[in-house]
Design a protein around this motif. Structure first.
Motif, PDB file in Angstrom:
ATOM      1  N   ALA A  26     -18.525  -8.309  28.954  1.00 24.47           N
ATOM      2  CA  ALA A  26     -17.666  -9.340  29.533  1.00 24.47           C
ATOM      3  C   ALA A  26     -16.230  -8.900  29.485  1.00 24.47           C
ATOM      4  O   ALA A  26     -15.436  -9.402  28.725  1.00 24.47           O
ATOM      5  CB  ALA A  26     -17.831 -10.649  28.788  1.00 24.47           C
ATOM      6  N   PHE A  27     -15.922  -7.914  30.311  1.00 30.47           N
ATOM      7  CA  PHE A  27     -14.518  -7.549  30.357  1.00 30.47           C
ATOM      8  C   PHE A  27     -13.998  -7.842  31.733  1.00 30.47           C
ATOM      9  O   PHE A  27     -14.692  -7.752  32.729  1.00 30.47           O
ATOM     10  CB  PHE A  27     -14.284  -6.071  30.051  1.00 30.47           C
ATOM     11  CG  PHE A  27     -15.476  -5.195  30.221  1.00 30.47           C
ATOM     12  CD1 PHE A  27     -16.120  -5.096  31.425  1.00 30.47           C
ATOM     13  CD2 PHE A  27     -15.966  -4.478  29.147  1.00 30.47           C
ATOM     14  CE1 PHE A  27     -17.221  -4.286  31.586  1.00 30.47           C
ATOM     15  CE2 PHE A  27     -17.062  -3.653  29.309  1.00 30.47           C
ATOM     16  CZ  PHE A  27     -17.693  -3.560  30.516  1.00 30.47           C
ATOM     17  N   ASP A  28     -12.749  -8.191  31.781  1.00 26.52           N
ATOM     18  CA  ASP A  28     -12.136  -8.304  33.097  1.00 26.52           C
ATOM     19  C   ASP A  28     -11.365  -7.031  33.426  1.00 26.52           C
ATOM     20  O   ASP A  28     -10.917  -6.835  34.509  1.00 26.52           O
ATOM     21  CB  ASP A  28     -11.250  -9.550  33.216  1.00 26.52           C
ATOM     22  CG  ASP A  28     -10.444  -9.781  31.971  1.00 26.52           C
ATOM     23  OD1 ASP A  28      -9.936  -8.799  31.389  1.00 26.52           O
ATOM     24  OD2 ASP A  28     -10.328 -10.937  31.559  1.00 26.52           O
ATOM     25  N   LYS A  29     -11.231  -6.144  32.462  1.00 27.03           N
ATOM     26  CA  LYS A  29     -10.733  -4.793  32.765  1.00 27.03           C
ATOM     27  C   LYS A  29     -11.908  -3.853  32.523  1.00 27.03           C
ATOM     28  O   LYS A  29     -12.932  -4.266  32.032  1.00 27.03           O
ATOM     29  CB  LYS A  29      -9.574  -4.419  31.828  1.00 27.03           C
ATOM     30  CG  LYS A  29      -8.572  -5.488  31.597  1.00 27.03           C
ATOM     31  CD  LYS A  29      -7.670  -5.726  32.799  1.00 27.03           C
ATOM     32  CE  LYS A  29      -6.723  -6.869  32.468  1.00 27.03           C
ATOM     33  NZ  LYS A  29      -6.036  -7.383  33.631  1.00 27.03           N
ATOM     34  N   TYR A  31     -13.368  -2.209  30.407  1.00 26.78           N
ATOM     35  CA  TYR A  31     -13.370  -1.912  28.982  1.00 26.78           C
ATOM     36  C   TYR A  31     -14.673  -2.160  28.264  1.00 26.78           C
ATOM     37  O   TYR A  31     -15.450  -2.986  28.647  1.00 26.78           O
ATOM     38  CB  TYR A  31     -12.236  -2.686  28.297  1.00 26.78           C
ATOM     39  CG  TYR A  31     -11.187  -1.720  27.880  1.00 26.78           C
ATOM     40  CD1 TYR A  31     -11.377  -0.928  26.756  1.00 26.78           C
ATOM     41  CD2 TYR A  31     -10.049  -1.506  28.653  1.00 26.78           C
ATOM     42  CE1 TYR A  31     -10.440   0.012  26.399  1.00 26.78           C
ATOM     43  CE2 TYR A  31      -9.126  -0.576  28.305  1.00 26.78           C
ATOM     44  CZ  TYR A  31      -9.308   0.183  27.176  1.00 26.78           C
ATOM     45  OH  TYR A  31      -8.394   1.121  26.831  1.00 26.78           O
TER      46      TYR A  31
END
Lengths: 450, 463
Positions: A26-29, A31
């Motif tokens: 669950a990354f928005d970048k 990562y």
């Protein structure tokens, strides 16, 4: 924790590797984040709050032993040679600060050793009066073949011994003289910048021949490097981060010290209540080596990262196991690197592939310093370029990959993970083409492209 | 973004007054139903609202580590440091966070460049791991290494007796080393030998407050370095005022009594001594810069820069201090919290002693803050007579008490052996009431009866 991404059905097959797996993170970048391991760790944390006494006095120890057992098996080590520490820097400091340095000792790092470790070596040499080791470095300019790395290392060792011909390095691994001088080498199994695999097992053999102690900075190894097999490779000390490639929660690392060397690690860092116990016992009751007993508890901390190892390994099993993960990530690092170089119209650092595991290093379309020509890069512009790369990748393109200056050029280090696909590398390439153009305009308007 | 589903007590309305202190506050902690926690001094506990905030910080640092570390972390860290510095009466750039007190004390003691002839003085009641840390330094297999000593302290003692004991020991040590010149005193040029004293502000076992400020003065007058193990202080001791007390080094756990997430400690090093702490432990990227600039254009001392990021750890415990302090403000502030806890510790100790038919360790009250130590109804060693407490019996008693407390009675308090007797150390907290002490008394009375039944030698000893 609730929600589809916080759990998985271990009975059913996982999705294919690549973007379909992204939902389990669950990354928005771009990562690394492992939500269900995070959830498992959060549950452990909650248990510690619900009954701190029961958790810290009874529950914790057997779970810690479980984690240690799992990683020991993975790296081909005995259980009682493996303890967990907060991170690789801490583990390396434990080893390097345990050694009782004498005047005349040599401590050898490399030009690509991780910054904080280089600083640790410097710190040890900076003691304002005797005794302290003298600190040296061996320079690696990549790309190099494995043979070139071994030769460079051996040459440097011989050179230093020649320089210090009056010193008798009689305190050698496996020897009986612990009063003489020592020659200690910090060896990266996988360097950070660049992200390359070194022939560390061969370097250990060189050190064995030369009577040199080997301290392995293997921060990137566990979960990325297959077939580590420490019982066979026989480093004197080996440290690796579990929160980098093994999917454990930040922060947790393995400190491996074979039985024959545990007497050198007299104390954990910081010192534990178990220090000095003549018959040390684990809190589970069994007698264990003092090395193990001391590292069970070095002060109160949040133990959930150590205990998250089990959940991490279980998830990796479910994905298909270490071999499958490695096959995918290595293949993607190779393909992705080639594609990245195509998009940027540059080249991959490691053309043969011997230096590449799950990370690839590709030249960026920026000027390259060449011998005999006036330097393009200075201590003035280097940090500014670094910041600009970072800010723009991050803010303008929502992608991030490590970047560094090496051998006169700027390189990007891209990591291949099970949720990545080639299109991610293409996107990164697009971003870098644009950003580098901006950098050239700003810093080198008069320099023609190399 | 999914978060851990915590119970109702994970939020609070700061504009609404809190419930009364005592069991009504329990809902703000995660404790199991029925668990009587009189052992806050051991591990501390974060309230659910702090837990919830810590989870948010952790998730953020996982999801967007770059954003977090570059943009959010440093300002949040500085805010946390400023809040804590204010509470301690210190300057913000004299305060950094470390993992725990053992780590902080280790940072100080392992940075000192020991010379042959140096002396470190601890006490017989110094926390085991810290005492071991001192011994470890002396155990170096060859020179240079300091010589450790420990002053024997047998509680209860008055403040004056404690100071006299330290003074006498220091004199004794100096007489043992007449040729050593302890000229490397605080503030001097660095020639000669050092005499370092590790002083507990509040001892762990037993849980007693020492006159550390007077001991610091004594050290300063005599040219001795003072390292204060104040593990239990912040959040329990009021008016710490470090700028006035002027210890050379001071370390305290925030997760014990300050309600932060586990684990977090404050390492305080006044500006005049920061040159001694050359490196964080472990050594950081920032090592070696005279003044590192880690914030846009504003240089900070190397001591501060090195401790911002001394290797990858979970930073949420450090940042949880801000929320912990806010929660404590809402409860009524440091004075109110500690007034309740101190009062309950005194009353609770008396009640416990009544039930057990024994006595409180600190009858004068001079040594009591929020913890009380009460004797258990087990035989007491008498000087001159052989002890029934051999290693095996001691291990059995410890295991039995722990087992029964935790699994039969579901109550927690720390057991200790001191001056020939067994004691229980109970911690008063804002969620505890006198009835908890009564329950503990009931449990221990029963447990001790069972122990005496099980260990025949104990029956034969005159109580």
């Amino acid at each position: 924790m609730t929600g589809e991404r916080f759990s998985y059905d271990s009975e059913s097959a996982p999705p294919a590797f690549g973007h379909p797996l992204k939902k389990y993170w669950a990354f928005d970048k771009d990562y690394i984040n492992l939500n269900h391991v995070f959830a498992a760790a959060a549950e452990i944390l909650l248990r510690a709050e619900q009954h701190p006494d029961r958790f810290h006095r009874v529950t914790y120890m057997p779970l810690l032993e479980e984690s240690r057992e799992l990683v020991a098996e993975l790296i081909g080590a005995k259980l009682n040679e493996v303890v967990l520490v907060p991170n690789a820097t801490h583990g390396l400091n434990t080893v390097l600060r345990s050694i009782e340095w004498r005047e005349g000792d040599i401590l050898l790092g490399t030009s690509t050793t991780y910054g904080a470790i280089t600083k640790t070596l410097k710190f040890l040499g900076d003691r304002s009066e005797a005794p302290r080791p003298v600190v040296y470095s061996v320079t690696y300019t990549f790309p190099l073949t494995h043979q070139e790395i071994v030769d460079t290392f051996r040459t440097r060792v011989r050179e230093l011994k020649f320089q210090h011909a009056k010193t008798r390095f009689t305190n050698v691994p496996g020897g009986s003289d612990d009063k003489g001088n020592r020659f200690v080498a910090v060896i990266d199994s996988i360097a950070s910048n660049p992200g390359v695999l070194l022939p560390w097992k061969e370097l250990i053999k060189v050190c064995e021949e030369e009577g040199i102690w080997t301290v392995l900075d293997a921060a990137h190894s566990v979960g990325q490097e297959p077939n580590i097999n420490l019982s066979e490779a026989k480093p004197d000390f080996w440290i690796s981060n579990c929160h980098k490639w093994l999917y454990a929660k930040r922060s947790c690392a393995i400190l491996y010290v074979p039985e024959r060397n545990q007497h050198i690690i007299k104390s954990s860092m910081p010192t534990s209540h178990m220090y000095g116990e003549s018959t040390p016992r684990s809190r589970t009751g069994e007698q264990v080596p003092t090395f193990v007993a001391q590292h069970e508890w070095t002060g109160t901390q949040d133990f959930s990262p150590y205990l998250s190892v089990k959940a991490a390994l279980r998830f990796r099993q479910w994905l298909g196991g270490e071999d499958k993960i490695h096959e995918y990530c290595h293949g993607l690092a190779m393909k992705g690197g080639v594609r990245l170089a195509e998009v940027m119209n540059t080249k991959v650092m490691d053309e043969t592939g011997v230096l590449t595991l799950h990370m690839t290093n590709v030249l960026m379309p920026l000027p390259v310093d060449r011998a005999g020509q006036p330097p393009v890069y200075t201590s003035e512009n280097l940090p500014h370029i670094n910041v600009m790369l970072r800010e723009k990748l991050f803010d303008d393109w929502n992608v991030y990959a490590a970047h560094y200056y090496h051998a006169g050029g700027w390189w990007v280090r891209a990591s291949a993970q099970v949720w990545n696909e080639v299109s991610d590398f293409e996107y990164l390439g697009m971003a870098l083409v644009a950003i580098c153009k901006e950098i050239r305009t700003k810093f080198f308007p008069d320099v023609s492209d190399a | 973004m999914a978060t851990l589903t915590l119970s109702e007590g994970s939020t609070y309305d700061p504009s609404v007054p809190p419930p009364a202190f005592g069991h009504a506050l329990k809902k703000y902690w995660a404790f199991d139903e029925g668990y009587v926690n009189l052992n806050n001094g051991a591990y501390g506990s974060q309230p659910l609202p702090v837990f919830a905030e810590s989870q948010k910080i952790q998730l953020l640092s996982e999801q967007a580590p770059d954003e977090f570390h570059r943009r959010l972390y440093l300002p949040l860290l500085d805010e946390a440091r400023a809040n804590v510095a204010k509470l301690l009466g210190a300057k913000v750039d004299e305060v950094v966070f470390v993992t725990n007190t053992s780590h902080g004390v280790g940072t100080v003691l392992r940075n000192i460049e020991w010379r042959e002839g140096d002396v470190i003085l601890g006490a017989s009641i110094t926390y085991q791991a810290v005492a071991n840390g001192i011994r470890y330094l002396g155990d170096r297999s060859e020179q240079p290494r300091p010589q450790p000593y420990f002053v024997e302290l047998r509680l209860p003692m008055t403040h004056q007796e404690l100071i006299d004991a330290f003074r006498a020991k220091i004199r004794e040590i100096k007489q043992l080393h007449p040729e050593t010149e302890f000229t490397y005193t605080p503030g001097s040029e660095g020639q000669g030998n050092r005499f370092v004293v590790v002083i507990d502000a509040i001892v762990s076992l037993p849980g007693v407050a020492l006159p550390w400020k007077r001991l610091v003065k004594m050290c300063a007058e005599d040219g001795l370095w003072s390292v204060i193990d104040a593990a239990h202080s912040i959040g329990q001791e009021v008016n710490i005022n470090l700028s006035e007390a002027r210890p050379d080094f001071w370390i305290s756990n925030c997760h014990k009594w300050l309600y932060t997430k586990r684990s977090c400690a404050v390492l305080y090093v006044p500006e005049r001594n920061q040159h001694i702490i050359k490196s964080s432990i472990p050594t950081a990227h920032a090592y070696g810069s005279a003044t590192a600039t880690s914030r846009e254009g504003k240089p900070v001392p190397s001591f501060v820069a090195q401790h911002e990021w001394s290797a990858t750890v979970d930073f949420s415990p450090f940042l949880s201090t801000t929320h912990a302090l806010k929660f404590r403000e809402w409860l009524g502030g440091e004075a109110k919290i500690n007034s309740y806890c101190h009062d309950l510790a005194v009353r609770g100790g008396t009640r416990l002693a009544d039930i057990l038919g024994t006595k409180v360790l600190d009858e004068s009250g001079e040594l009591t803050l929020n913890m009380t130590n009460v004797m258990l109804p087990l035989p007491v060693d008498v000087t001159g007579k052989p002890s029934v407490y051999n290693a095996q019996n001691m291990a059995t008693i410890q295991a039995t008490v722990q087992q029964k407390q935790l699994f039969e009675w579901n109550v927690a308090a720390s057991l200790l052996f001191h001056a020939g007797a067994w004691w229980v150390r109970a911690s008063a907290q804002v969620w505890t009431e006198i009835s908890d002490f009564e329950y503990l008394g009931k449990a221990l009375a029963q447990i001790c009866e069972e122990i005496i039944e099980d260990i025949p030698e104990l029956k034969k000893v005159d109580a």
